[in-house]
Structures are given as structure tokens and as C-alpha cells.
Design a protein around this motif. Structure first.
Motif, PDB file in Angstrom:
ATOM      1  N   ILE A   5       0.849  -1.203   0.000  1.00 12.97           N
ATOM      2  CA  ILE A   5       0.000   0.000   0.000  1.00 12.97           C
ATOM      3  C   ILE A   5       0.887   1.256   0.000  1.00 12.97           C
ATOM      4  N   CYS A   6       1.895   1.241   0.840  1.00 13.15           N
ATOM      5  CA  CYS A   6       2.796   2.393   0.924  1.00 13.15           C
ATOM      6  C   CYS A   6       3.436   2.667  -0.434  1.00 13.15           C
ATOM      7  N   ARG A   7       3.930   1.597  -1.058  1.00 14.92           N
ATOM      8  CA  ARG A   7       4.593   1.737  -2.347  1.00 14.92           C
ATOM      9  C   ARG A   7       3.625   2.269  -3.412  1.00 14.92           C
ATOM     10  N   SER A   8       2.419   1.749  -3.405  1.00 12.26           N
ATOM     11  CA  SER A   8       1.427   2.198  -4.396  1.00 12.26           C
ATOM     12  C   SER A   8       1.097   3.679  -4.192  1.00 12.26           C
ATOM     13  N   PHE A   9       1.052   4.101  -2.955  1.00 20.97           N
ATOM     14  CA  PHE A   9       0.750   5.511  -2.693  1.00 20.97           C
ATOM     15  C   PHE A   9       1.906   6.401  -3.186  1.00 20.97           C
ATOM     16  N   LEU A  10       3.130   6.018  -2.850  1.00 24.50           N
ATOM     17  CA  LEU A  10       4.289   6.809  -3.294  1.00 24.50           C
ATOM     18  C   LEU A  10       4.372   6.838  -4.817  1.00 24.50           C
ATOM     19  N   GLN A  11       3.936   5.724  -5.411  1.00 26.40           N
ATOM     20  CA  GLN A  11       3.990   5.594  -6.863  1.00 26.40           C
ATOM     21  C   GLN A  11       3.200   6.711  -7.571  1.00 26.40           C
ATOM     22  N   ILE A  12       2.148   7.201  -6.911  1.00 32.88           N
ATOM     23  CA  ILE A  12       1.350   8.290  -7.498  1.00 32.88           C
ATOM     24  C   ILE A  12       2.269   9.453  -7.887  1.00 32.88           C
ATOM     25  N   PHE A  13       3.197   9.777  -6.990  1.00 36.79           N
ATOM     26  CA  PHE A  13       4.056  10.940  -7.209  1.00 36.79           C
ATOM     27  C   PHE A  13       5.212  10.605  -8.150  1.00 36.79           C
ATOM     28  N   GLN A  14       5.670   9.353  -8.026  1.00 37.53           N
ATOM     29  CA  GLN A  14       6.747   8.945  -8.934  1.00 37.53           C
ATOM     30  C   GLN A  14       6.271   8.918 -10.385  1.00 37.53           C
ATOM     31  N   THR A  15       5.054   8.442 -10.573  1.00 36.35           N
ATOM     32  CA  THR A  15       4.474   8.380 -11.922  1.00 36.35           C
ATOM     33  C   THR A  15       4.438   9.765 -12.576  1.00 36.35           C
ATOM     34  N   GLU A  16       4.187  10.799 -11.770  1.00 39.14           N
ATOM     35  CA  GLU A  16       4.126  12.166 -12.323  1.00 39.14           C
ATOM     36  C   GLU A  16       5.513  12.768 -12.548  1.00 39.14           C
ATOM     37  N   GLY A  17       6.554  12.021 -12.180  1.00 35.55           N
ATOM     38  CA  GLY A  17       7.918  12.506 -12.430  1.00 35.55           C
ATOM     39  C   GLY A  17       8.535  13.278 -11.282  1.00 35.55           C
ATOM     40  N   CYS A  18       7.920  13.198 -10.090  1.00 42.11           N
ATOM     41  CA  CYS A  18       8.500  13.893  -8.933  1.00 42.11           C
ATOM     42  C   CYS A  18       9.884  13.342  -8.614  1.00 42.11           C
ATOM     43  N   LYS A  19      10.734  14.220  -8.055  1.00 43.19           N
ATOM     44  CA  LYS A  19      12.010  13.780  -7.472  1.00 43.19           C
ATOM     45  C   LYS A  19      11.689  13.222  -6.098  1.00 43.19           C
ATOM     46  N   MET A  20      11.802  11.897  -5.892  1.00 45.94           N
ATOM     47  CA  MET A  20      11.408  11.268  -4.630  1.00 45.94           C
ATOM     48  C   MET A  20      12.575  11.370  -3.648  1.00 45.94           C
ATOM     49  N   LEU A  21      12.347  12.011  -2.504  1.00 45.65           N
ATOM     50  CA  LEU A  21      13.430  12.237  -1.549  1.00 45.65           C
ATOM     51  C   LEU A  21      13.047  11.719  -0.163  1.00 45.65           C
ATOM     52  N   GLU A  22      13.699  10.619   0.245  1.00 51.04           N
ATOM     53  CA  GLU A  22      13.403  10.051   1.565  1.00 51.04           C
ATOM     54  C   GLU A  22      14.366  10.644   2.589  1.00 51.04           C
ATOM     55  N   ILE A  23      13.854  11.489   3.464  1.00 47.72           N
ATOM     56  CA  ILE A  23      14.658  12.053   4.560  1.00 47.72           C
ATOM     57  C   ILE A  23      13.817  12.030   5.834  1.00 47.72           C
ATOM     58  N   SER A  24      14.479  12.147   6.989  1.00 49.91           N
ATOM     59  CA  SER A  24      13.733  12.122   8.251  1.00 49.91           C
ATOM     60  C   SER A  24      12.921  13.406   8.386  1.00 49.91           C
ATOM     61  N   CYS A  25      11.883  13.319   9.220  1.00 48.98           N
ATOM     62  CA  CYS A  25      11.054  14.498   9.486  1.00 48.98           C
ATOM     63  C   CYS A  25      11.908  15.630  10.059  1.00 48.98           C
ATOM     64  N   GLU A  26      12.840  15.293  10.917  1.00 51.32           N
ATOM     65  CA  GLU A  26      13.704  16.302  11.522  1.00 51.32           C
ATOM     66  C   GLU A  26      14.547  17.022  10.456  1.00 51.32           C
ATOM     67  N   GLU A  27      15.168  16.227   9.606  1.00 47.31           N
ATOM     68  CA  GLU A  27      15.991  16.788   8.537  1.00 47.31           C
ATOM     69  C   GLU A  27      15.150  17.709   7.649  1.00 47.31           C
ATOM     70  N   HIS A  28      13.936  17.231   7.314  1.00 47.68           N
ATOM     71  CA  HIS A  28      13.032  18.074   6.523  1.00 47.68           C
ATOM     72  C   HIS A  28      12.811  19.424   7.200  1.00 47.68           C
ATOM     73  N   ASP A  29      12.487  19.407   8.477  1.00 46.74           N
ATOM     74  CA  ASP A  29      12.133  20.658   9.158  1.00 46.74           C
ATOM     75  C   ASP A  29      13.314  21.623   9.221  1.00 46.74           C
ATOM     76  N   LYS A  30      14.519  21.073   9.410  1.00 48.26           N
ATOM     77  CA  LYS A  30      15.722  21.931   9.401  1.00 48.26           C
ATOM     78  C   LYS A  30      15.861  22.638   8.053  1.00 48.26           C
ATOM     79  N   LEU A  31      15.810  21.843   6.984  1.00 54.53           N
ATOM     80  CA  LEU A  31      15.991  22.404   5.637  1.00 54.53           C
ATOM     81  C   LEU A  31      14.842  23.336   5.256  1.00 54.53           C
ATOM     82  N   ALA A  32      13.624  22.940   5.616  1.00 56.53           N
ATOM     83  CA  ALA A  32      12.448  23.731   5.215  1.00 56.53           C
ATOM     84  C   ALA A  32      12.442  25.094   5.914  1.00 56.53           C
TER      85      ALA A  32
END
Ligand SMILES: NC(=O)c1ccc[n+]([C@@H]2O[C@H](COP(=O)([O-])OP(=O)(O)OC[C@H]3O[C@@H](n4cnc5c(N)ncnc54)[C@H](OP(=O)(O)O)[C@@H]3O)[C@@H](O)[C@H]2O)c1
Ligand SMILES: NC(=O)c1ccc[n+]([C@@H]2O[C@H](COP(=O)([O-])OP(=O)(O)OC[C@H]3O[C@@H](n4cnc5c(N)ncnc54)[C@H](OP(=O)(O)O)[C@@H]3O)[C@@H](O)[C@H]2O)c1
Lengths: 273, 273
Positions: free
Chosen positions: A156-183
Motif C-alpha cells: 500500500i505504501c509503495r502504491s501511494f508513493l507511486q502516485i508521485f513517482q508516476t508524475e515525475g516527482c524527485k522522490m526524496l526520503e529524509i527524516s522528518c527532523e531533517e526536513h524541518d531543518k531544511l524547510a
């Protein structure tokens, strides 16, 4: 960043959206186009728009949760997430469900979801780094951030992520903490400057430079999002406060340097007289 | 804005440039391409580059002024203009000459030139609203601001303006005062934010939004210009100071609104407990 698994064939999902505001509506159009089924519920009544999009809209949260979704996608405002999640009758769920969110901060929904979502359900925290404006020509090459916080049902997780991959998104797996620092350093800073420029009521002049035109665009795209969204970025990202201080300090330093240079300049013109 | 006269046929000009820095070199390439003759003088020795460009470079101001130019184009830094102009031996001029400047502020050179340039010479104050970065793909549709401060020889003035019209610039005739008002709100504000972002050492992250990318570009193009140029924009544009105050005030207001919203939010979550 891990490489994204793309081998398995994705399945059609039943996705229930909570919080059917501008961003959820924007996402829904593409998700529907890919053949997934969408149901939605929200504080306000969006049933008219939902009919147009071919979506079942539920005014009642119990009925919504009973409608048997593979994925519950949370797209409420950051500020209302906790209230919304805490009032959810989780006992109405029909079975194991993936809870995913798209909030523009990540540590906060991670914490809220881990505290409230039933143990047998999965948690995926995501942030599409684009919106109705920047993504209006498609999502190709736009970044999709995710953190697989608690995943047992890989398919299920993979199928959900696939929605964004199919549209050509750059898929970036990072921790929530890392995201918040950068954002905080990037998106939050941009919104802060956008709202400052909005306070200043800047707008095109007859002598705009290219640089100034970019600032006008930053102001316009920032203020297309709600002020609530900006407040959410500030209140629920623990790295944001420092960024406001850095901005203040930077303005102080620039003023200081201008003053020093001005004094030098005056001294020089006095000694030249 | 007056419509620009384009009927008469322009003549080839002998143009003497004072201050042969990055911006003058950038202008010179296009002016030479159009068939005009350029001579240059500057504080530093640019004779090597001048040879490459086919320009006569004068290390001596007397010889430069005696070299009989139709136009003397001032492209010194804003901060050095007064010093440079006040030390010019105007008695060396061979005849009536058009003094034009390209400084990024306009009231200030207008005043300096009106006070120093001999009465029989003309004064044209201009500001090409572009530079080596924004104009690197050509000058088409980029704005060229000018104020015909004191013109008796129409033909020379027209031929000089024609250089920019030929390249496709948007020709905009406004007063020096009007220019400075607008430029403080747009270009100076942009440079202030650019230097602030430079103080903060912002740079691309792995999760840049399109808005943030624009800020990175603003920082990069601002800091390609000298800090002296920025100081000149501040010191010699009487409308700039107010803009810095507006920016500070805007940051204060945004902080205030965030604080108010945060307090509301806390009150709400307390009353919900
Ligand atoms: N806009 C973007 O570009 C973007 C991009 C990436 C992620 N996001 C994230 O997506 C989420 C939605 O963003 P948005 O742009 O649609 O605007 P938003 O103002 O952040 O959120 C609007 C949504 O929140 C709901 N909501 C607001 N206050 C509520 C309350 N007190 N109780 C219950 N629901 C409430 C609204 O419900 P009703 O519509 O029913 O009133 C609406 O669905 C946010 O978390 C945002 O951070 C947005
Ligand atoms: N850069 C742009 O995009 C742009 C666009 C429009 C207008 N302008 C205007 O064009 C002018 C030149 O700009 P720029 O980009 O070349 O850089 P700048 O740093 O503003 O000026 C550099 C020029 O000033 C001269 N100079 C500096 N200090 C001096 C002093 N104490 N005595 C004598 N000469 C001195 C330099 O001479 P040496 O080279 O001989 O050392 C050089 O020719 C400025 O007035 C600027 O406002 C620039």
C-alpha cells in the motif's frame, strides 16, 4: 536519500482525504486522473465541487471512516491537525489503513499521528514541495519528501508513493527532523520574505529590474497560500524561530555596514575639502 | 513618458568613457559593435583589456579630454563620482560635448554635473535598468531610463539614445526624482534583500521550492555587483533610507502577527483540554 523502489506494479487505491482545502483539491485532480478512487471529508461543505470531480463527499466523519479506505490522507491546515485527529472515531475504521499526511512541517504530524493512530495502522509523513501555483504545469522534477515512519504494509505504501513517482516527482526520503531543518532555511524563509513584501505592498513599477520582478513573484506566490499556512510553518517547526532571528540579524548587519561605509565616505569628503 | 523620436538617421559617435569598470566594459562591447569609436580612462590601468576590445585607453585625464569626444560617458562608482568630476580639467575639452552618466541613482549625478560641467556642454542623465547578468542575452525589452537635463545639441543626444533603442531597449523618459523614488522601492529594496540573504549565507538545499530558488537567484545577482554600488544606492538616493525603515517595520509586523496567531492557538488548545 535512498533509491526509490519502482519494480513492483502499483495497485488502484481507495483514498480518503481529510481536509478538502485548496491543496487537497489540487492533489485530487491528478490522483483521480491516475484511476484511484477518492472520498473526502472536511470541516466545510465541499460537496458541490466533489460532485464535479466525481468524488464522494462525506459530511459525517463516522461514515467517512467506515467507507473502507486503503489510505487516509490528511491535508488539514497545520494549525487544525491536532484538533481534527484527536476528534476522529478511529474505532470506525474497517481495517488496517495507511495514514499519510501532506503538511508542510513534518516532526509535528509525525508526533501527533504516532500518538493517536491505532497500532495496527501505518504512518507515512510526506511533503510535496510544490503547490497549485508551482505545480500547475505538472509535477515533473518537483521534489516529493517522505519519511516511512511506521510501515508494515509495503504494498500500500509503495502504491501511494507511486502516485508521485508516476508524475515525475524527485522522490526524496529524509527524516522528518531533517526536513524541518531544511524547510526552515528555505521555504519558511521564503514565506517570511513574501509576507514582509506583502506588508510593504510592493508591486510592479515602470523600471523593474529582473531581480525585483522575482521578488514580486515571491510575494504573489506566498500570499496565494493562507496566512494560517505560514503561521503553521512558524509555530510547528522548531527550527523556524531561529530563522526569523537570522533574518533580523542580517538586516541589522547590512544596516551597520551601510552606516560604516557612509561614515567613511563623509570623512573622505571632509578631508578632501 | 514621452514617445521616443526615431525619425532622424543616427551618426557615428566618438565616445569617451570615464570609469572603465565592469559595467562600462559591458556597455562598450555593444557600443563598439554598432560602429562607434570608444576611448576610455579610469583610476586603474585597463589598457590590456582595452587593446583586446580595440579601444584607446588613456592613463592621463588631460590627454583623454583633448582626444575630442562627442560624448563623455561617466560610469564611475556612485561613491567616487564627485571626486572624479571635481578633479577634471574641463578647460582641456576641444569643443561642445555631451556629458552623459549611467549611475544607478539619478538626482545626485544630475546635481554634480549641473554644478561642474561647462555651460556650453550638454547633460543627459541615464540609467540602463540592467547589467552584465540580466543583459547577457541582449538588451531587448530591458528598460533604459533617461532625463534630458540640459540639451542644446539634439542630434548628438538623439544619436546617443539611439544606441539603446537600436538594441530594443524600452526607452523611458522620466525625471531624475521620479527615477529615484521608483528605484528605491524596487532596485534598492532588491539589493537590500540580496545582501541580507548573503549575510545569512543561503544556498540551494535538496528541498528547494520554486520561490526559494528565486531568492537564491536574487542573492547571486545582487552580490555579483560590488558592495560599493549598493552603498551608493543607499547614500545617494534620498528615498532609500525610508525603504530600509519600511523593511524593518514589515518584519516587525509579520513577527507581531505570528505572535498573535500563536497566542490564539495556545488559548484554543488550552480551552480544548
Ligand atoms: N498550498 C500548498 O502549496 C501546499 C503544499 C504542500 C503542502 N501543503 C499542506 O497542505 C495542507 C493544506 O493546505 P492548503 O493550501 O489547502 O491550506 P491551509 O489553509 O493550510 O489548510 C486548509 C484546510 O484546512 C482545513 N481547516 C482549517 N482550519 C480548520 C479547523 N479549525 N478545523 C478543521 N479543519 C480546518 C480546511 O478545511 P475546510 O476547507 O473544510 O474549511 C482546509 O481543508 C496544509 O497542511 C499545508 O501545509 C500545502
Ligand atoms: N553593474 C550594473 O549592473 C550597473 C547597471 C546600471 C548602472 N550601473 C552603474 O554603473 C556604474 C559602474 O558600475 P560597475 O558595475 O562598473 O561597478 P562600481 O563598483 O559601481 O564602479 C566601478 C567603477 O568605479 C571606478 N571607481 C571606484 N572607486 C573609484 C575612486 N575612488 N576613484 C575613481 N574611480 C573609482 C572604478 O574604476 P577602476 O575600474 O579604474 O578601478 C570602476 O570604473 C555605477 O555608477 C553603477 O551604479 C551599474
Amino acid at each position: 536519500m535512498s533509491s526509490f523502489p519502482s519494480s513492483s506494479s502499483p495497485r488502484t487505491l481507495k483514498i480518503g482525504i481529510i481536509g478538502f482545502g485548496p491543496f487537497a483539491q489540487f492533489l485530487a485532480k491528478t490522483i483521480i486522473k491516475q484511476g484511484h478512487t477518492i472520498r473526502a471529508t472536511s470541516r466545510s461543505d465541499h460537496s458541490e465541487l466533489s460532485v464535479q470531480l466525481g468524488i464522494s463527499f462525506f459530511r459525517n466523519m463516522d461514515a467517512f471512516l467506515e467507507s473502507d479506505n486503503d489510505v487516509i490522507l490528511l491535508s488539514t491546515s497545520i494549525l487544525s491537525l491536532s484538533e481534527v485527529v484527536k476528534s476522529m472515531p478511529f474505532n470506525r475504521l474497517k481495517g488496517q489503513t495507511l495514514f499519510a499526511d501532506v503538511l508542510s512541517v513534518k516532526e509535528y504530524p509525525r508526533e501527533v499521528l504516532l500518538q493517536t493512530v491505532p497500532q495496527d495502522c501505518d504512518v507515512l509523513c510526506t511533503h510535496p514541495m510544490f503547490g497549485p501555483e508551482s505545480g500547475k504545469e505538472g509535477w515533473k522534477d518537483l521534489t516529493f519528501v517522505y519519511d516511512r515512519v511506521r510501515i508494515s504494509n509495503e504494498a500500500i505504501c509503495r502504491s501511494f508513493l507511486q502516485i508521485f513517482q508516476t508524475e515525475g516527482c524527485k522522490m526524496l526520503e529524509i527524516s522528518c527532523e531533517e526536513h524541518d531543518k531544511l524547510a526552515a532555511q528555505s521555504q519558511f524563509l521564503t514565506h517570511t520574505i513574501g509576507w514582509m513584501l506583502s506588508e510593504m505592498e510592493i508591486g510592479p513599477t515602470s523600471i523593474d529590474t529582473k531581480g525585483f520582478q522575482k521578488l514580486v513573484q515571491v510575494k504573489q506566490s506566498t500570499t496565494k497560500d493562507s496566512f494560517d499556512l505560514f503561521c503553521g510553518l512558524f509555530i510547528h517547526n522548531r527550527f523556524a524561530r531561529q530563522e526569523v532571528q537570522n533574518l533580523e540579524l542580517a538586516l541589522e548587519k547590512v544596516k551597520q555596514k551601510l552606516k560604516e561605509r557612509m561614515n567613511e565616505d563623509q570623512d573622505r569628503s571632509v578631508s578632501n575639502q
